[in-house]
Design an enzyme around this catalytic site. Structure first.
Site, short mmCIF file in Angstrom:
data_model
loop_
_atom_site.label_atom_id
_atom_site.label_comp_id
_atom_site.label_asym_id
_atom_site.label_seq_id
_atom_site.Cartn_x
_atom_site.Cartn_y
_atom_site.Cartn_z
N HIS A 37 31.36 49.56 49.68
CA HIS A 37 32.45 49.73 48.60
C HIS A 37 31.68 50.75 47.58
O HIS A 37 32.43 51.51 46.87
CB HIS A 37 32.63 48.64 47.69
CG HIS A 37 33.17 47.23 48.49
ND1 HIS A 37 32.52 46.17 48.95
CD2 HIS A 37 34.27 47.15 49.17
CE1 HIS A 37 33.16 45.54 49.61
NE2 HIS A 37 34.35 46.05 49.68
N SER A 185 29.40 44.18 55.42
CA SER A 185 30.63 43.44 55.36
C SER A 185 30.53 42.19 54.30
O SER A 185 29.39 41.62 54.27
CB SER A 185 30.93 42.96 56.68
OG SER A 185 32.03 41.92 56.66
N ARG A 187 31.58 39.41 54.89
CA ARG A 187 31.61 38.20 55.40
C ARG A 187 30.15 38.05 56.05
O ARG A 187 29.81 37.02 56.67
CB ARG A 187 32.51 38.30 56.64
CG ARG A 187 34.03 38.11 56.13
CD ARG A 187 34.99 37.77 57.24
NE ARG A 187 36.31 37.59 56.56
CZ ARG A 187 37.32 38.20 56.56
NH1 ARG A 187 37.23 39.57 56.83
NH2 ARG A 187 38.27 37.67 56.21
#
Ligand code: PAF
Length: 284
Positions: A37, A185, A187
């Site tokens: 990000h 990620s 996750r």
């Protein structure tokens, strides 16, 4: 840095910025920000006057048995990171402001939303394209930044942007990886050290497949998929798919040598679903 949670308020705020001829770069996220990000935010900072980051865990893109409830929400850390990167506005709405009672309108990019991840996560992309359309309408950005780890998502969003005549440039940015190759990620936070080692098999098998295509110059799609499957089966608990498709259109292809292709994998460790991909240019 301003934190705004109401769609009307941010719409008004951005209207004023646009009257001052400021360009708006937008990074849509579900929070739990990582270097992937941050790389999108940095690119947006370089290319725009104002950077808006949305933090919204979008319920409509999660299936009934998926991880909506447990999805990581380290909101204060996300704010700190955005502040450090010089983000100008965070848009962090509550779900009832995006999907008020009796909400009925959804956007669906046909065909592309039903293959690959869409085949295994029913209505997932309908949820993504609906929320992204709403965010486009609320934020009215000039440029929007997406990571290529979600390769299918980026193809679908480009198609939707063109089909619906949004006056927006979609900018796709490379997947950010750990030194060992694991794609970042949100996750990954679910995984133990042991799991993280197993998850490496995904990026390793993708790299190996790319090399095989580039060096051998005449390999079949079937043999490449079999090679990847052997490695993934040894490490991961379940495979959703291993696919090789046209990198621009995601159409099925027979010959993988003379086209730019994407090799994409979705597989589980326990209940954690991981995706990754690699693009291979035509072999000359
Ligand atoms: O890629 C994501 O994080 C999400 O799918 C997005 C684009 C923010 C929509 O909720």
């Amino acid at each position: 840095m301003k934190i705004i949670s109401h769609p009307h308020k941010i719409q008004k705020f951005i209207r004023n910025l646009k009257l001052k001829r400021k360009t708006i770069g937008f990074v849509p996220t579900m929070g739990a920000l990582h270097q992937g990000h941050i790389s999108l935010i940095r690119r947006a900072k370089k290319e725009n006057d104002i950077v808006v980051v949305s933090i919204f865990v979008n319920p409509s893109q999660f299936g009934p048995n998926e991880d909506l409830k447990k999805y990581p929400r380290p909101f204060f850390n996300d704010i700190k990171l955005c502040n450090k990167e010089g983000v100008n506005i965070i848009f962090a709405p509550k779900a009832n402001l995006i999907y008020p009672k009796n909400y009925l309108t959804y956007i669906n990019v046909e065909k592309l939303s039903d293959i690959m991840c869409g085949e295994h996560r029913l209505a997932h992309f309908r949820g993504v394209t609906t929320v992204v359309t709403k965010l486009f309408n609320i934020i009215q950005p000039d440029k929007v930044y997406f990571g290529l780890k979600d390769y299918q998502q980026s193809v679908i969003i480009k198609k939707m942007t063109a089909d619906l005549n949004f006056p927006i440039k979609i900018v796709t940015c490379p997947t950010i990886r750990e030194k060992n190759g694991l794609a970042l990620s949100s996750r990954n936070a679910y995984l133990s050290n042991e799991d993280l080692k197993k998850a490496l098999s995904i990026s390793q098998s993708l790299n190996k497949a790319k090399k095989l295509i580039e060096y051998k110059k005449s390999v079949s799609k079937k043999s490449i998929i079999l090679e990847i499957k052997k490695v993934i089966e040894l490490n991961m608990d379940k495979i959703d798919y291993i696919e090789i498709r046209d990198a621009d259109t995601l159409e099925e292809i027979k010959n993988i040598i003379d086209k730019k292709v994407v090799i994409a994998i979705a597989a589980y460790i326990g209940k954690t679903r991981l995706i990754d991909n690699i693009v291979v240019n035509p072999v000359r």
